[in-house]
Scaffold this active site. Structure first.
Site, short mmCIF file in Angstrom:
data_model
loop_
_atom_site.label_atom_id
_atom_site.label_comp_id
_atom_site.label_asym_id
_atom_site.label_seq_id
_atom_site.Cartn_x
_atom_site.Cartn_y
_atom_site.Cartn_z
N LYS A 45 0.83 -1.22 0.00
CA LYS A 45 0.00 0.00 0.00
C LYS A 45 0.86 1.25 0.00
O LYS A 45 0.58 2.21 -0.70
CB LYS A 45 -0.91 0.06 1.24
N ARG A 124 -9.06 1.33 10.08
CA ARG A 124 -8.58 -0.04 10.16
C ARG A 124 -9.57 -0.92 10.91
O ARG A 124 -9.35 -2.11 11.04
CB ARG A 124 -7.26 -0.03 10.93
N ARG A 163 11.25 -7.31 3.25
CA ARG A 163 11.14 -5.84 3.14
C ARG A 163 12.20 -5.14 3.99
O ARG A 163 12.45 -5.48 5.13
CB ARG A 163 9.75 -5.39 3.61
N ARG A 196 11.75 -3.29 9.70
CA ARG A 196 10.83 -2.78 10.71
C ARG A 196 10.63 -3.82 11.79
O ARG A 196 10.51 -5.01 11.50
CB ARG A 196 9.48 -2.43 10.07
N ARG A 207 -0.09 -9.33 13.05
CA ARG A 207 -0.68 -8.29 12.20
C ARG A 207 -1.67 -8.89 11.19
O ARG A 207 -2.71 -8.31 10.92
CB ARG A 207 0.43 -7.53 11.46
P1 AMP Z 1 1.28 0.63 9.28
O1 AMP Z 1 2.52 1.33 8.86
O2 AMP Z 1 0.05 1.21 8.63
O3 AMP Z 1 1.37 -0.87 9.12
O4 AMP Z 1 1.10 0.92 10.85
C1 AMP Z 1 2.08 0.49 11.78
C2 AMP Z 1 1.43 0.23 13.11
O5 AMP Z 1 0.84 1.46 13.63
C3 AMP Z 1 0.28 -0.75 13.08
O6 AMP Z 1 0.73 -2.12 13.14
C4 AMP Z 1 -0.49 -0.35 14.34
O7 AMP Z 1 0.19 -0.79 15.50
C5 AMP Z 1 -0.37 1.17 14.31
N1 AMP Z 1 -1.50 1.77 13.56
C6 AMP Z 1 -1.41 2.52 12.43
N2 AMP Z 1 -2.62 2.91 12.01
C7 AMP Z 1 -3.51 2.40 12.89
C8 AMP Z 1 -4.93 2.42 12.99
N3 AMP Z 1 -5.69 3.07 12.08
N4 AMP Z 1 -5.51 1.78 14.04
C9 AMP Z 1 -4.76 1.13 14.96
N5 AMP Z 1 -3.43 1.05 14.92
C10 AMP Z 1 -2.78 1.67 13.89
#
Ligand code: AMP
Length: 250
Positions: A45, A124, A163, A196, A207
């Site tokens: 994404k 989410r 990644r 990461r 996740r």
């Molecule tokens: P991402 O880079 O979008 O995968 O986000 C990294 C981490 O941030 C996720 O695994 C969650 O722990 C937290 N996070 C980001 N966006 C959200 C959201 N909308 N709701 C809950 N946790 C979030």
């Protein structure tokens, strides 16, 4: 930085399948597009957001990037709640809805941006989607489309394991399919590449389970609203980008 009282349970579930059709967008291009990006962690994404941003000048708002920037900021006050949120993120668990919704409310100007906005990582959960609908209706705005990127789970796991991300400019590499020219360094800015914390296999499993349980219901939610545009992203990033542009009639 964050105001947080409670944490949801970090729970399991079965990764479910999602539809892979591409449907047409009812285009309302004046004032910029407001798009939501959906898709399991690792489908690419972020890369697609970056390509779209460069192709059509749309802005991007990633809640994950927001959290990572706040965590990395040495001047940000790290309360007990923040520390708990940081732990949740590194374990691959979700941050509680009330905290994320509050953050997005504080960033409402991004939804009004005349260049349009790509929401990456928000909503989410169904409560987050409800909250977004409320925020948009207060501002008399609407979502133009929800891009749902679809990839088989085995491929997702493989992509995340390989990644690496640049510490400086955040560009993503795949150690096999899109390796950097110089090992460990970004081609673009020569920043250090790192894995990461939440791309480690234990965190990836959490996740993916969380995605199936919390985020996949949004596919049905937006499908019912006739806003879902599902895109197969098993090809290269460029191929997926072209499918995205076609789906958006751009
Ligand atoms: P991402 O880079 O979008 O995968 O986000 C990294 C981490 O941030 C996720 O695994 C969650 O722990 C937290 N996070 C980001 N966006 C959200 C959201 N909308 N709701 C809950 N946790 C979030």
């Amino acid at each position: 930085m964050f105001n947080l009282n409670t944490f949801d349970q970090c729970s399991g579930g079965n990764p479910a399948q999602c539809e892979a059709s591409v449907r047409q967008l009812p285009a309302s291009l004046d004032g910029g597009l407001r798009l939501i990006l959906l898709g399991a962690p690792g489908v690419g994404k972020g890369t697609q957001a970056d390509l779209l941003r460069r192709a059509i000048g749309i802005t991007q708002f990633s809640t994950g990037d927001f959290f990572r920037a706040a965590i990395a900021d040495p001047l940000a006050p790290h309360s007990a709640a923040t520390m708990a949120a940081i732990r949740r993120i590194s374990e691959g668990c979700l941050v509680p809805d009330d905290m994320v919704i509050e953050i997005v409310r504080g960033e409402m100007h991004r939804l009004r941006n005349p260049a349009g906005v790509l929401l990456d990582g928000f909503p989410r959960t169904v409560p987050q989607a409800h909250a977004l609908e409320e925020m948009l209706s207060e501002e008399q705005l609407q979502i133009d489309g929800v891009l749902n990127y679809v990839l088989p789970t085995e491929k997702v796991v493989e992509r995340l394991a390989h990644r690496r991300v640049c510490r400086v400019c955040k560009r993503s590499y795949h150690l096999v399919e899109l390796p950097p020219q110089e090992e460990g360094h970004c081609d673009h800015c020569h920043g250090e590449l790192f894995q990461r914390e939440d791309d480690r296999p234990e965190a990836v499993r959490v996740r993916l389970d969380l995605y199936a349980r919390n985020t996949e219901p949004l596919i049905g939610w937006y499908h019912k609203r006739n806003q879902l545009i599902s895109i197969d992203c098993s090809g290269t990033p460029q191929e997926t980008h072209l499918l995205t542009l076609q789906a958006l009639h751009l």
